[in-house]
Design an enzyme around this catalytic site. Structure first.
Site, PDB file in Angstrom:
ATOM      1  N   HIS A 176       2.067  -1.680   0.625  1.00  0.00           N
ATOM      2  CA  HIS A 176       3.324  -1.933   1.336  1.00  0.00           C
ATOM      3  C   HIS A 176       3.074  -3.168   2.215  1.00  0.00           C
ATOM      4  O   HIS A 176       2.983  -3.074   3.441  1.00  0.00           O
ATOM      5  CB  HIS A 176       3.699  -0.710   2.171  1.00  0.00           C
ATOM      6  CG  HIS A 176       5.130  -0.681   2.624  1.00  0.00           C
ATOM      7  ND1 HIS A 176       6.046  -1.679   2.315  1.00  0.00           N
ATOM      8  CD2 HIS A 176       5.817   0.219   3.378  1.00  0.00           C
ATOM      9  CE1 HIS A 176       7.217  -1.374   2.849  1.00  0.00           C
ATOM     10  NE2 HIS A 176       7.109  -0.237   3.503  1.00  0.00           N
ATOM     11  N   ARG A 196       9.930  -5.809  11.142  1.00  0.00           N
ATOM     12  CA  ARG A 196      10.114  -5.970   9.691  1.00  0.00           C
ATOM     13  C   ARG A 196      11.028  -7.158   9.423  1.00  0.00           C
ATOM     14  O   ARG A 196      10.791  -7.964   8.536  1.00  0.00           O
ATOM     15  CB  ARG A 196      10.730  -4.693   9.082  1.00  0.00           C
ATOM     16  CG  ARG A 196       9.875  -3.430   9.194  1.00  0.00           C
ATOM     17  CD  ARG A 196       8.620  -3.520   8.344  1.00  0.00           C
ATOM     18  NE  ARG A 196       8.912  -3.828   6.961  1.00  0.00           N
ATOM     19  CZ  ARG A 196       9.263  -2.928   6.031  1.00  0.00           C
ATOM     20  NH1 ARG A 196       9.298  -1.658   6.337  1.00  0.00           N
ATOM     21  NH2 ARG A 196       9.524  -3.290   4.777  1.00  0.00           N
ATOM     22  N   GLN A 208       5.296  -4.232   5.265  1.00  0.00           N
ATOM     23  CA  GLN A 208       5.075  -3.345   6.419  1.00  0.00           C
ATOM     24  C   GLN A 208       3.863  -3.831   7.211  1.00  0.00           C
ATOM     25  O   GLN A 208       3.898  -3.914   8.441  1.00  0.00           O
ATOM     26  CB  GLN A 208       4.840  -1.914   5.907  1.00  0.00           C
ATOM     27  CG  GLN A 208       4.589  -0.903   6.991  1.00  0.00           C
ATOM     28  CD  GLN A 208       5.838  -0.595   7.806  1.00  0.00           C
ATOM     29  OE1 GLN A 208       6.884  -0.328   7.242  1.00  0.00           O
ATOM     30  NE2 GLN A 208       5.743  -0.650   9.121  1.00  0.00           N
ATOM     31  N   ARG A 227      11.149  -2.393  -4.873  1.00  0.00           N
ATOM     32  CA  ARG A 227      10.438  -1.175  -4.458  1.00  0.00           C
ATOM     33  C   ARG A 227      10.292  -0.299  -5.692  1.00  0.00           C
ATOM     34  O   ARG A 227      11.290   0.126  -6.270  1.00  0.00           O
ATOM     35  CB  ARG A 227      11.232  -0.453  -3.362  1.00  0.00           C
ATOM     36  CG  ARG A 227      10.705   0.943  -3.064  1.00  0.00           C
ATOM     37  CD  ARG A 227      11.278   1.536  -1.800  1.00  0.00           C
ATOM     38  NE  ARG A 227      10.680   0.909  -0.625  1.00  0.00           N
ATOM     39  CZ  ARG A 227      10.757   1.387   0.609  1.00  0.00           C
ATOM     40  NH1 ARG A 227      11.412   2.517   0.831  1.00  0.00           N
ATOM     41  NH2 ARG A 227      10.190   0.761   1.615  1.00  0.00           N
ATOM     42  N   CYS A 245       4.936   3.816  10.329  1.00  0.00           N
ATOM     43  CA  CYS A 245       5.830   2.935   9.565  1.00  0.00           C
ATOM     44  C   CYS A 245       7.250   3.496   9.491  1.00  0.00           C
ATOM     45  O   CYS A 245       8.181   2.741   9.244  1.00  0.00           O
ATOM     46  CB  CYS A 245       5.270   2.730   8.162  1.00  0.00           C
ATOM     47  SG  CYS A 245       4.901   4.280   7.318  1.00  0.00           S
ATOM     48  N   ASP A 287       1.123   7.961   8.892  1.00  0.00           N
ATOM     49  CA  ASP A 287       2.182   7.864   7.880  1.00  0.00           C
ATOM     50  C   ASP A 287       2.398   9.276   7.344  1.00  0.00           C
ATOM     51  O   ASP A 287       1.555  10.166   7.560  1.00  0.00           O
ATOM     52  CB  ASP A 287       1.713   6.889   6.778  1.00  0.00           C
ATOM     53  CG  ASP A 287       2.734   6.683   5.650  1.00  0.00           C
ATOM     54  OD1 ASP A 287       3.914   7.022   5.834  1.00  0.00           O
ATOM     55  OD2 ASP A 287       2.324   6.167   4.581  1.00  0.00           O
TER      56      ASP A 287
HETATM   57  N1   CP Z   1       8.851   1.797   6.614  1.00  0.00           N
HETATM   58  C1   CP Z   1       9.676   1.669   5.572  1.00  0.00           C
HETATM   59  O1   CP Z   1       9.381   0.980   4.563  1.00  0.00           O
HETATM   60  O2   CP Z   1      10.861   2.328   5.710  1.00  0.00           O
HETATM   61  P1   CP Z   1      11.936   2.541   4.559  1.00  0.00           P
HETATM   62  O3   CP Z   1      11.329   3.449   3.526  1.00  0.00           O
HETATM   63  O4   CP Z   1      13.123   3.165   5.246  1.00  0.00           O
HETATM   64  O5   CP Z   1      12.283   1.206   3.957  1.00  0.00           O
HETATM   65  N1  NVA Z   2       3.648   6.219   2.278  1.00  0.00           N
HETATM   66  C1  NVA Z   2       5.082   6.263   2.415  1.00  0.00           C
HETATM   67  C2  NVA Z   2       5.586   5.070   3.142  1.00  0.00           C
HETATM   68  C3  NVA Z   2       7.058   5.032   3.402  1.00  0.00           C
HETATM   69  C4  NVA Z   2       7.511   3.785   4.073  1.00  0.00           C
HETATM   70  C5  NVA Z   2       5.712   6.386   1.038  1.00  0.00           C
HETATM   71  O1  NVA Z   2       5.244   5.728   0.107  1.00  0.00           O
HETATM   72  O2  NVA Z   2       6.661   7.143   0.889  1.00  0.00           O
END
Ligand code: CP
Ligand code: NVA
Length: 310
Positions: free
Chosen positions: A134, A296, A137, A106, A268, A228
């Site tokens: 993502h 997930r 997701q 990430r 999400c 989101d």
């Molecule tokens: N939806 C999602 O990716 O959640 P987290 O940021 O908690 O991993």
């Molecule tokens: N768009 C959000 C998604 C989190 C799962 C972010 O990048 O923080």
């Protein structure tokens, strides 16, 4: 299939995405019957490299990797790894390749994932969220859509920021023939290169893709309404400005009055109640957010099993 990297949903063909979802639904059934054990990743080691916080992604990968039999799963927190600061990304990736079979990463900058893939030869690299996409997701979300609707030929309306989550949803929708409308404030559309790619893919599958600036127009014939956060991780300093700009884009009861009665609401998570979505809608009977979160696990197990065993 065998793929060494999953950085974008378009790293999989439409058939492969459907195969992952089909497998995920099977894994989910099996797990509910109490059968969690697999040996596909036996003897394999993994690193979870996270530059940002996570609940769902980290947990679902840790649990999923173990259930597939992985021998070692190591979480490297932002303060441990400091990608590109303590040492260059290419050194981190080439070191990791000597010890582990796969990296779930990430990152803030999608180019870090591309570099990790390009400087290694065997390391499997999976995008656990970047500024661009993502994709894990999106796999879970389309599994959820398929479970609810029994088909991908539905209309998904995304209300909010044309960011990473919206990008992966638009690309997956295009690939699977799902109609997709994003309603966003002007200036917050998906990135041009992503949208153009989505349109190109959609021209082959027949998916209808649209960008609008009126959320009521987007939801009027949607089976699924998705939102989101308005300020993503790393955009905290823009949060106050975004609250003002995005205020007309809240998913609330008033907006859902313009949607079909049986519409389902997706997010999400994490959710900011009172901002992009109201407590009432998030906790209400149309919400499938916990199903998305559960999926997930299944979708990522299915993805890994296909990446490692073909
Ligand atoms: N939806 C999602 O990716 O959640 P987290 O940021 O908690 O991993
Ligand atoms: N768009 C959000 C998604 C989190 C799962 C972010 O990048 O923080």
């Amino acid at each position: 299939m065998r793929r060494r990297a999953f950085l974008s949903v378009l790293d999989l063909s439409s058939e492969e995405i459907q195969e992952v979802i089909h497998r995920a639904e099977g894994l989910k059934r099996r797990r509910r019957e109490g059968d969690r054990r697999d040996t596909i990743l036996e003897g394999k080691a993994f690193a979870l490299v996270f530059e940002k916080p996570s609940l769902r992604t980290r947990m679902s990968f840790e649990v999923g990797l173990r259930e597939l039999g992985a021998t070692s799963v190591t979480y490297l927190a932002p303060q441990d790894i400091r990608l590109g600061k303590r040492e260059p990304v290419k050194d981190v990736a080439r070191n990791l390749e000597r010890w582990v079979d796969g990296v779930i990463a990430r990152v803030f900058d999608h180019r870090v994932l591309v570099e990790m893939r390009d400087v290694t030869t065997r390391l499997v690299v999976v995008n656990a969220l970047s500024d661009l996409e993502h994709p894990c997701q999106a796999l879970a979300d389309f599994q959820t859509i398929h479970e609810v609707a029994g088909t991908f030929r539905v209309h998904l309306a995304f209300i909010g920021d044309g960011n990473n989550v919206a990008h992966s949803l638009a690309l997956t929708a295009a690939s699977l023939g799902t109609d997709f409308t994003i309603a966003c404030p002007e200036g917050y559309e998906p990135r041009r290169e992503v949208w153009e790619k989505a349109l190109e893919v959609a021209s082959r599958t027949g998916a209808r893709l649209k960008i609008v600036h009126d959320p009521r127009e987007a939801v009027k014939d949607a089976q699924f309404v998705y939102t989101d956060v308005w300020a993503s991780m790393g955009q905290e300093e823009e949060a106050e400005l975004r609250k003002r700009v995005f205020a007309p884009f809240q998913v609330n009861e008033e907006l859902l009055r313009h949607a079909p009665d049986d519409v389902r609401v997706m997010h999400c998570l994490p959710a900011h109640r009172g901002e992009e979505i109201t407590e009432e809608v998030l906790e209400g009977p149309r919400s499938v957010v916990l199903e998305q979160a559960e999926n997930r696990l299944h979708a990522q197990k299915a993805l890994l099993s296909l990446m490692f065993s073909g």
